[in-house]
Design an enzyme around this catalytic site. Structure first.
Site, mmCIF file in Angstrom:
data_model
loop_
_atom_site.group_PDB
_atom_site.id
_atom_site.type_symbol
_atom_site.label_atom_id
_atom_site.label_comp_id
_atom_site.label_asym_id
_atom_site.label_seq_id
_atom_site.Cartn_x
_atom_site.Cartn_y
_atom_site.Cartn_z
ATOM 1 N N GLU A 353 44.601 49.520 57.556
ATOM 2 C CA GLU A 353 46.026 49.715 57.736
ATOM 3 C C GLU A 353 46.337 51.182 57.881
ATOM 4 O OE1 GLU A 353 46.890 48.205 54.133
ATOM 5 O OE2 GLU A 353 46.566 46.161 54.841
ATOM 6 N N HIS A 438 43.655 44.419 45.682
ATOM 7 C CA HIS A 438 43.473 43.030 46.127
ATOM 8 C C HIS A 438 42.414 42.294 45.310
ATOM 9 C CE1 HIS A 438 44.815 44.418 50.447
ATOM 10 N NE2 HIS A 438 45.816 44.420 49.579
ATOM 11 N N ASN A 476 45.045 41.421 54.205
ATOM 12 C CA ASN A 476 45.796 41.424 52.945
ATOM 13 C C ASN A 476 45.950 39.991 52.449
ATOM 14 O OD1 ASN A 476 46.711 43.170 55.211
ATOM 15 N ND2 ASN A 476 47.418 44.409 53.523
HETATM 16 P P1 FAD Z 1 50.087 37.979 40.805
HETATM 17 O O1 FAD Z 1 51.046 38.198 41.896
HETATM 18 O O2 FAD Z 1 49.308 39.151 40.307
HETATM 19 O O3 FAD Z 1 50.908 37.340 39.596
HETATM 20 C C1 FAD Z 1 50.364 37.111 38.331
HETATM 21 C C2 FAD Z 1 51.455 37.260 37.286
HETATM 22 O O4 FAD Z 1 50.985 36.760 36.036
HETATM 23 C C3 FAD Z 1 51.886 38.703 37.022
HETATM 24 O O5 FAD Z 1 53.290 38.798 37.112
HETATM 25 C C4 FAD Z 1 51.388 38.988 35.612
HETATM 26 O O6 FAD Z 1 52.209 39.891 34.904
HETATM 27 C C5 FAD Z 1 51.398 37.614 34.986
HETATM 28 N N1 FAD Z 1 50.453 37.441 33.876
HETATM 29 C C6 FAD Z 1 49.156 37.838 33.825
HETATM 30 N N2 FAD Z 1 48.592 37.465 32.666
HETATM 31 C C7 FAD Z 1 49.543 36.814 31.961
HETATM 32 C C8 FAD Z 1 49.565 36.194 30.688
HETATM 33 N N3 FAD Z 1 48.464 36.155 29.905
HETATM 34 N N4 FAD Z 1 50.721 35.641 30.259
HETATM 35 C C9 FAD Z 1 51.839 35.674 31.028
HETATM 36 N N5 FAD Z 1 51.870 36.239 32.259
HETATM 37 C C10 FAD Z 1 50.730 36.798 32.718
HETATM 38 N N6 FAD Z 1 48.848 41.894 49.285
HETATM 39 C C11 FAD Z 1 49.226 41.613 50.547
HETATM 40 O O7 FAD Z 1 48.958 40.509 51.058
HETATM 41 N N7 FAD Z 1 49.930 42.533 51.286
HETATM 42 C C12 FAD Z 1 50.253 43.762 50.788
HETATM 43 O O8 FAD Z 1 50.922 44.564 51.466
HETATM 44 C C13 FAD Z 1 49.830 44.092 49.460
HETATM 45 N N8 FAD Z 1 50.081 45.318 48.929
HETATM 46 C C14 FAD Z 1 49.781 45.548 47.605
HETATM 47 C C15 FAD Z 1 50.145 46.768 47.032
HETATM 48 C C16 FAD Z 1 49.932 46.983 45.672
HETATM 49 C C17 FAD Z 1 50.330 48.306 45.058
HETATM 50 C C18 FAD Z 1 49.344 45.959 44.880
HETATM 51 C C19 FAD Z 1 49.121 46.149 43.412
HETATM 52 C C20 FAD Z 1 48.972 44.758 45.457
HETATM 53 C C21 FAD Z 1 49.176 44.535 46.817
HETATM 54 N N9 FAD Z 1 48.828 43.334 47.412
HETATM 55 C C22 FAD Z 1 49.156 43.083 48.718
HETATM 56 C C23 FAD Z 1 48.135 42.252 46.658
HETATM 57 C C24 FAD Z 1 49.062 41.113 46.254
HETATM 58 O O9 FAD Z 1 50.236 41.610 45.637
HETATM 59 C C25 FAD Z 1 48.284 40.176 45.304
HETATM 60 O O10 FAD Z 1 47.170 39.685 46.015
HETATM 61 C C26 FAD Z 1 49.124 39.014 44.825
HETATM 62 O O11 FAD Z 1 50.271 39.452 44.127
HETATM 63 C C27 FAD Z 1 48.302 38.087 43.928
HETATM 64 O O12 FAD Z 1 49.050 36.909 43.700
HETATM 65 P P2 FAD Z 1 48.732 35.968 42.476
HETATM 66 O O13 FAD Z 1 49.675 34.827 42.536
HETATM 67 O O14 FAD Z 1 47.277 35.688 42.448
HETATM 68 O O15 FAD Z 1 49.021 36.847 41.149
#
Ligand code: FAD
Length: 498
Positions: A353, A438, A476
């Site tokens: 990117e 990621h 991503n």
């Molecule tokens: P998450 O979105 O991580 O959600 C998990 C949630 O569970 C969190 O809110 C956390 O606080 C909560 N949690 C964890 N443990 C516990 C617990 N024990 N009890 C209660 N709650 C808990 N991806 C893209 O596709 N495009 C992008 O442009 C992109 N940019 C990014 C930029 C940054 C700075 C970051 C950090 C990530 C980026 N990503 C991007 C990655 C993307 O955000 C993640 O892949 C995605 O959010 C993961 O989704 P998920 O549902 O697996 O978990």
């Protein structure tokens, strides 16, 4: 509340959790969502909910006393600063060989990410999720995810003239002069809002340095999309600043879930137990893996199989900067939302990117985040002595990713007569090889679970987040996480009595 009994409890409010909440609620199932981070809906004394990337304050970081920016230095000066410890929105979670950045708060990673919403090329899908029917994904679930997330693409005509994307046009010029395929990258940012930001008719967010610590306006996070729809059903309750610490079979059936309520200093102020008939682990790749590895090892869920904790990868993330000539300025106004990338996946194993460096001054730098085809995979294990979960990732493994990213940038540098920047990551490093944004895997689909996320060993326990995906998505990840969750919850609702 303490002692309650609920049909479905979801741990985490990111992509997987929000999809599960919406579809369960639409099917008539009352849903309890438990989120360790805050609800981000109240402006601070500066009138903003979130700080800018150039000025992190307590809202920026999860329980740290010093910021930890991915670009840590500038012209040799360290830019990290002391901040008050607080339950801020971005967690820079440190393991021995890698720092894993994750969103914390209602909305999970959607609060802090760049919104880049990329559907992998269909030809690459079999390598991403080998046990999943690609036709189903590309005919039904990727379109459903794209619609649900509000994915859009930049207006190609506007792109040519917008000041805030000069850096991307420079990135395109250099990519194309070296013969690389350059493409627009879709995003969930409201592109009309961004036009209005550029025109100066609305408060700025992407054009005011907001992204990694949250966006006040413009970005369609899950709070505006899946979670809003889920809450509108009236069947979903969200408890923020609540952290799940244990899940174990309850004597009368279902599961006893132990939850710590925390304050903004991270201290536990109350411990509650809830009985849930079904529990969905949606704590993210790291959060879900850590919980399940610990619960298996400590005897709360001993029947989980030996795949739990395995198959974790960093999506091959590696960053670098290039020093441009004086005749190639990248602009003083840079949108924080990337809109384009360089695809050299098939030939060199890298998709890069073109990233912003929104400092407000001309930097003559081009910054890139590469996603690479590394085959390195790590494992989470329980460290009983230290009472924590370790990750076996080694920093040296990033060399594979660096080599793949070099397939693009060595060529561009040689064509342009330019060099890598050595001032951005500290210690004269060219490559930011110490992090990932990621995290993927740890509870791999069809290994630790059945082919739809049902955890092996326990009826009524599911993983439904990035932990299911074995380490790489070629682009991503969040569109794939969302689409897979849509697919899995469809199957679960059709087959498992709720
Ligand atoms: P998450 O979105 O991580 O959600 C998990 C949630 O569970 C969190 O809110 C956390 O606080 C909560 N949690 C964890 N443990 C516990 C617990 N024990 N009890 C209660 N709650 C808990 N991806 C893209 O596709 N495009 C992008 O442009 C992109 N940019 C990014 C930029 C940054 C700075 C970051 C950090 C990530 C980026 N990503 C991007 C990655 C993307 O955000 C993640 O892949 C995605 O959010 C993961 O989704 P998920 O549902 O697996 O978990």
């Amino acid at each position: 509340s303490n002692g309650a009994s609920v049909p479905a409890l979801i741990i985490g409010t990111g992509y997987g959790g929000s999809v599960a909440a919406l579809r369960l609620a639409q099917a008539g199932v009352p849903v309890e969502m438990v989120e360790m981070g805050m609800t981000w809906d109240t402006p601070g004394s500066d009138g903003k909910i979130f700080p800018k990337v150039t000025a992190p304050d307590k809202r920026a970081y999860w329980l740290r006393t010093k910021s930890k920016a991915p670009v840590s230095n500038f012209f040799g000066f360290p830019i990290d600063s002391d901040i008050p410890r607080y339950t801020g929105v971005l967690d820079a979670e440190e393991f021995a060989g890698i720092t894993v950045y994750q969103g914390r708060g209602v909305g999970g990673g959607s609060l802090v990410n760049g919104g880049m919403a990329v559907t992998p090329k269909r030809t690459r899908f079999a390598g991403i999720l080998p046990s999943v029917d690609a036709n189903e994904m590309y005919d039904t679930y990727y379109p459903r995810a794209n619609a649900g997330l509000g994915v859009g693409q930049i207006d190609a005509t506007w792109f040519e003239s917008a000041d805030c994307y000069q850096y991307a046009r420079v990135g395109r010029k250099h990519a194309q002069r070296s013969g690389f395929a350059w493409t627009f990258v879709p995003d969930v940012y409201d592109w009309n809002y961004m036009k209005a930001e550029q025109a100066g008719t609305v408060p700025r967010s992407a054009l005011d340095g907001q992204v990694m610590y949250g966006n006040d306006y413009g970005k369609k996070s899950l709070v505006q999309t899946y979670l809003a729809q889920a809450l509108a059903t009236g069947r979903v309750n969200v408890s923020s600043l609540h952290k799940v610490t244990s899940v174990t079979p309850a004597s009368g059936g279902g599961y006893t879930v132990t939850i710590d309520q925390i304050n903004t200093n991270g201290d536990t102020v109350a411990t509650k137990t809830v009985t849930a008939a079904k529990v969905f682990f949606a704590a993210g790749s790291v959060g879900t893996s850590k919980l399940l590895v610990k619960l298996k090892a400590t005897g709360a869920l001993p029947l989980l199989n030996n795949e739990v904790g395995k198959g974790w990868g960093d999506n091959g993330n590696v960053m670098c900067g290039r020093a441009n000539h004086m005749w190639d300025p990248t602009g003083t106004l840079q949108s924080t939302i990337p809109c384009s990338g360089i695809d050299n996946w098939d030939a060199g194993g890298a998709f890069a990117e073109v990233a912003p460096l929104p400092t407000g001054i001309e930097t003559y730098a081009s910054l890139y985040l590469s996603i690479t085809n590394t085959t390195r995979r790590a494992e989470f294990t329980w460290n009983a002595a230290a009472n924590k979960v370790d990750l076996s990732w080694q920093t040296a493994w990033k060399q594979d990713s660096i080599n793949m990213a070099k397939s693009i940038f060595d060529k561009i540098n040689s064509k342009e007569g330019t060099i890598y920047r050595t001032d951005l990551f500290g210690g004269y490093k060219i490559w930011q090889d110490g992090l990932t944004y990621h995290p993927l895997g740890g509870v791999v689909l069809n290994k630790a679970t059945d082919n739809y996320g049902r955890l092996q060993g326990y009826d009524g326990l599911y993983a439904i987040d990035g932990s299911l995906i074995p380490g790489n998505t070629t682009v991503n990840p969040f569109v794939t996480i969302t689409a897979l969750a849509e697919r899995n919850i469809d199957n679960i609702l059709a087959n498992d009595p709720m």
